[in-house]
Write a protein that holds these residues in place. Structure first.
Motif, PDB file in Angstrom:
ATOM      1  N   MET A 224       0.755  -1.046  -0.048  1.00 15.13           N
ATOM      2  CA  MET A 224      -0.018  -0.003   0.084  1.00 15.13           C
ATOM      3  C   MET A 224       0.683   1.240  -0.093  1.00 15.13           C
ATOM      4  O   MET A 224       1.956   1.249   0.394  1.00 15.13           O
ATOM      5  CB  MET A 224      -0.793   0.049   1.312  1.00 15.13           C
ATOM      6  CG  MET A 224      -1.950  -0.896   1.313  1.00 15.13           C
ATOM      7  SD  MET A 224      -3.187  -0.364   2.386  1.00 15.13           S
ATOM      8  CE  MET A 224      -3.449  -2.322   3.188  1.00 15.13           C
ATOM      9  N   ASP A 225       0.162   2.289  -0.486  1.00 15.65           N
ATOM     10  CA  ASP A 225       1.055   3.661  -0.611  1.00 15.65           C
ATOM     11  C   ASP A 225       0.821   4.110   0.965  1.00 15.65           C
ATOM     12  O   ASP A 225      -0.386   4.061   1.538  1.00 15.65           O
ATOM     13  CB  ASP A 225       0.332   4.336  -1.543  1.00 15.65           C
ATOM     14  CG  ASP A 225       0.826   5.731  -1.699  1.00 15.65           C
ATOM     15  OD1 ASP A 225       2.102   5.924  -1.210  1.00 15.65           O
ATOM     16  OD2 ASP A 225       0.294   6.916  -1.896  1.00 15.65           O
ATOM     17  N   LYS A 226       1.847   4.689   1.296  1.00 18.74           N
ATOM     18  CA  LYS A 226       1.678   5.093   3.023  1.00 18.74           C
ATOM     19  C   LYS A 226       0.578   6.256   2.894  1.00 18.74           C
ATOM     20  O   LYS A 226       0.485   6.891   4.239  1.00 18.74           O
ATOM     21  CB  LYS A 226       3.056   5.346   3.595  1.00 18.74           C
ATOM     22  CG  LYS A 226       3.712   3.920   3.788  1.00 18.74           C
ATOM     23  CD  LYS A 226       5.094   4.092   4.526  1.00 18.74           C
ATOM     24  CE  LYS A 226       5.671   2.654   4.634  1.00 18.74           C
ATOM     25  NZ  LYS A 226       6.696   2.891   5.651  1.00 18.74           N
ATOM     26  N   ASN A 227       0.532   6.997   2.008  1.00 18.25           N
ATOM     27  CA  ASN A 227      -0.160   8.037   1.814  1.00 18.25           C
ATOM     28  C   ASN A 227      -1.596   7.995   1.684  1.00 18.25           C
ATOM     29  O   ASN A 227      -2.562   8.841   1.651  1.00 18.25           O
ATOM     30  CB  ASN A 227       0.433   9.085   1.025  1.00 18.25           C
ATOM     31  CG  ASN A 227       1.788   9.621   1.431  1.00 18.25           C
ATOM     32  OD1 ASN A 227       1.997   9.777   2.577  1.00 18.25           O
ATOM     33  ND2 ASN A 227       2.389   9.801   0.237  1.00 18.25           N
ATOM     34  N   SER A 228      -2.109   6.576   1.334  1.00 21.12           N
ATOM     35  CA  SER A 228      -3.372   6.427   0.786  1.00 21.12           C
ATOM     36  C   SER A 228      -4.499   6.516   2.202  1.00 21.12           C
ATOM     37  O   SER A 228      -3.792   5.949   3.263  1.00 21.12           O
ATOM     38  CB  SER A 228      -3.566   4.866   0.180  1.00 21.12           C
ATOM     39  OG  SER A 228      -3.273   3.899   1.164  1.00 21.12           O
ATOM     40  N   ASP A 229      -5.584   6.768   1.809  1.00 18.75           N
ATOM     41  CA  ASP A 229      -6.611   6.552   2.883  1.00 18.75           C
ATOM     42  C   ASP A 229      -6.719   5.121   3.854  1.00 18.75           C
ATOM     43  O   ASP A 229      -7.132   5.105   4.848  1.00 18.75           O
ATOM     44  CB  ASP A 229      -8.033   7.169   2.458  1.00 18.75           C
ATOM     45  CG  ASP A 229      -7.951   8.658   2.132  1.00 18.75           C
ATOM     46  OD1 ASP A 229      -7.371   9.225   3.062  1.00 18.75           O
ATOM     47  OD2 ASP A 229      -8.951   8.998   1.120  1.00 18.75           O
ATOM     48  N   GLU A 230      -6.744   4.378   2.782  1.00 20.08           N
ATOM     49  CA  GLU A 230      -6.898   2.941   3.280  1.00 20.08           C
ATOM     50  C   GLU A 230      -5.725   2.383   4.246  1.00 20.08           C
ATOM     51  O   GLU A 230      -6.012   1.804   5.275  1.00 20.08           O
ATOM     52  CB  GLU A 230      -7.035   1.873   2.116  1.00 20.08           C
ATOM     53  CG  GLU A 230      -7.242   0.416   2.582  1.00 20.08           C
ATOM     54  CD  GLU A 230      -7.332  -0.497   1.235  1.00 20.08           C
ATOM     55  OE1 GLU A 230      -7.258  -1.668   1.606  1.00 20.08           O
ATOM     56  OE2 GLU A 230      -6.996  -0.034   0.192  1.00 20.08           O
ATOM     57  N   TYR A 231      -4.652   2.484   3.875  1.00 16.47           N
ATOM     58  CA  TYR A 231      -3.390   2.541   4.599  1.00 16.47           C
ATOM     59  C   TYR A 231      -3.461   3.359   6.006  1.00 16.47           C
ATOM     60  O   TYR A 231      -3.456   2.686   7.251  1.00 16.47           O
ATOM     61  CB  TYR A 231      -2.064   2.850   4.153  1.00 16.47           C
ATOM     62  CG  TYR A 231      -0.934   2.961   4.994  1.00 16.47           C
ATOM     63  CD1 TYR A 231      -0.254   1.420   5.123  1.00 16.47           C
ATOM     64  CD2 TYR A 231      -0.335   4.085   5.582  1.00 16.47           C
ATOM     65  CE1 TYR A 231       0.795   1.630   6.008  1.00 16.47           C
ATOM     66  CE2 TYR A 231       0.678   3.764   6.463  1.00 16.47           C
ATOM     67  CZ  TYR A 231       1.246   2.664   6.338  1.00 16.47           C
ATOM     68  OH  TYR A 231       2.522   2.446   7.407  1.00 16.47           O
ATOM     69  N   ARG A 232      -3.930   4.609   5.913  1.00 17.85           N
ATOM     70  CA  ARG A 232      -3.997   5.334   7.249  1.00 17.85           C
ATOM     71  C   ARG A 232      -5.383   4.722   8.218  1.00 17.85           C
ATOM     72  O   ARG A 232      -4.965   4.681   9.378  1.00 17.85           O
ATOM     73  CB  ARG A 232      -4.748   6.790   6.872  1.00 17.85           C
ATOM     74  CG  ARG A 232      -3.217   7.516   6.717  1.00 17.85           C
ATOM     75  CD  ARG A 232      -3.613   9.014   6.482  1.00 17.85           C
ATOM     76  NE  ARG A 232      -3.207   9.455   5.407  1.00 17.85           N
ATOM     77  CZ  ARG A 232      -3.916  10.201   4.283  1.00 17.85           C
ATOM     78  NH1 ARG A 232      -5.320  10.650   4.672  1.00 17.85           N
ATOM     79  NH2 ARG A 232      -3.617  10.219   3.160  1.00 17.85           N
ATOM     80  N   LYS A 233      -6.323   4.265   7.655  1.00 22.47           N
ATOM     81  CA  LYS A 233      -7.388   3.504   8.183  1.00 22.47           C
ATOM     82  C   LYS A 233      -6.903   2.059   8.872  1.00 22.47           C
ATOM     83  O   LYS A 233      -7.378   1.952  10.049  1.00 22.47           O
ATOM     84  CB  LYS A 233      -8.563   3.340   7.392  1.00 22.47           C
ATOM     85  CG  LYS A 233      -9.548   4.279   6.987  1.00 22.47           C
ATOM     86  CD  LYS A 233     -10.588   4.016   5.926  1.00 22.47           C
ATOM     87  CE  LYS A 233     -11.293   5.314   5.534  1.00 22.47           C
ATOM     88  NZ  LYS A 233     -12.300   4.908   4.640  1.00 22.47           N
TER      89      LYS A 233
END
Length: 149
Positions: A51-60
């Motif tokens: 995952m891209d560390k800046n993506s919303d899914e990663y943050r969630k």
């Protein structure tokens, strides 16, 4: 030959990763490990998405993981505190029981002495106060004289 770094379970092979970041199980047949290299360890293939560390899914996912870690640590602290409370309660109970043993031992000694004094009186021998003081310790004698009054 230097030490070989063993692959972690979470690290996919470059050969098993496609462009979209998914691992593929198509390369996981048993012929991957040659019979000439017995030190190589075969791990189960795990489908991982990079995952891209800046993506919303990663943050969630990170946020959910952080919440789970906090909850786990909180539970661990509570369990530790409960264990310490139980230890302290058992220590105090142990102290109380030790004190009870001392008291009951004194009481037993007193009753033995009373029995011996009674046995002498029952056979025609009288015991005066001076003899009672000799029989009993000062503390026991004081208890006896206060109980008889």
């Amino acid at each position: 030959m230097g030490p070989q770094r063993k692959k972690k379970r979470d690290e996919p092979d470059e050969a098993s990763c496609s462009r979209d970041g998914y691992t593929s199980d198509s390369n996981s047949d048993s012929s991957e490990i040659s019979e000439s290299d017995p030190d190589k360890v075969q791990y189960a293939k795990v489908n991982r998405v990079s995952m891209d560390k800046n993506s919303d899914e990663y943050r969630k996912k990170r946020q959910r993981n952080n919440i789970a870690v906090k909850k786990s640590r909180h539970k661990s602290k509570i369990k530790t505190m409960q264990t310490l409370q139980r230890v302290n309660a058992l220590k105090s109970e142990n102290d109380e029981l030790q004190q009870k043993i001392v008291i009951l031992s004194k009481e037993l000694a007193l009753l033995k002495q009373l029995f011996m004094a009674h046995a002498k009186n029952a056979h025609g021998t009288e015991i005066n106060d001076n003899e009672l003081k000799e029989f009993f310790s000062a503390e026991t004698y004081q208890e006896l004289t206060s109980n008889n009054s």
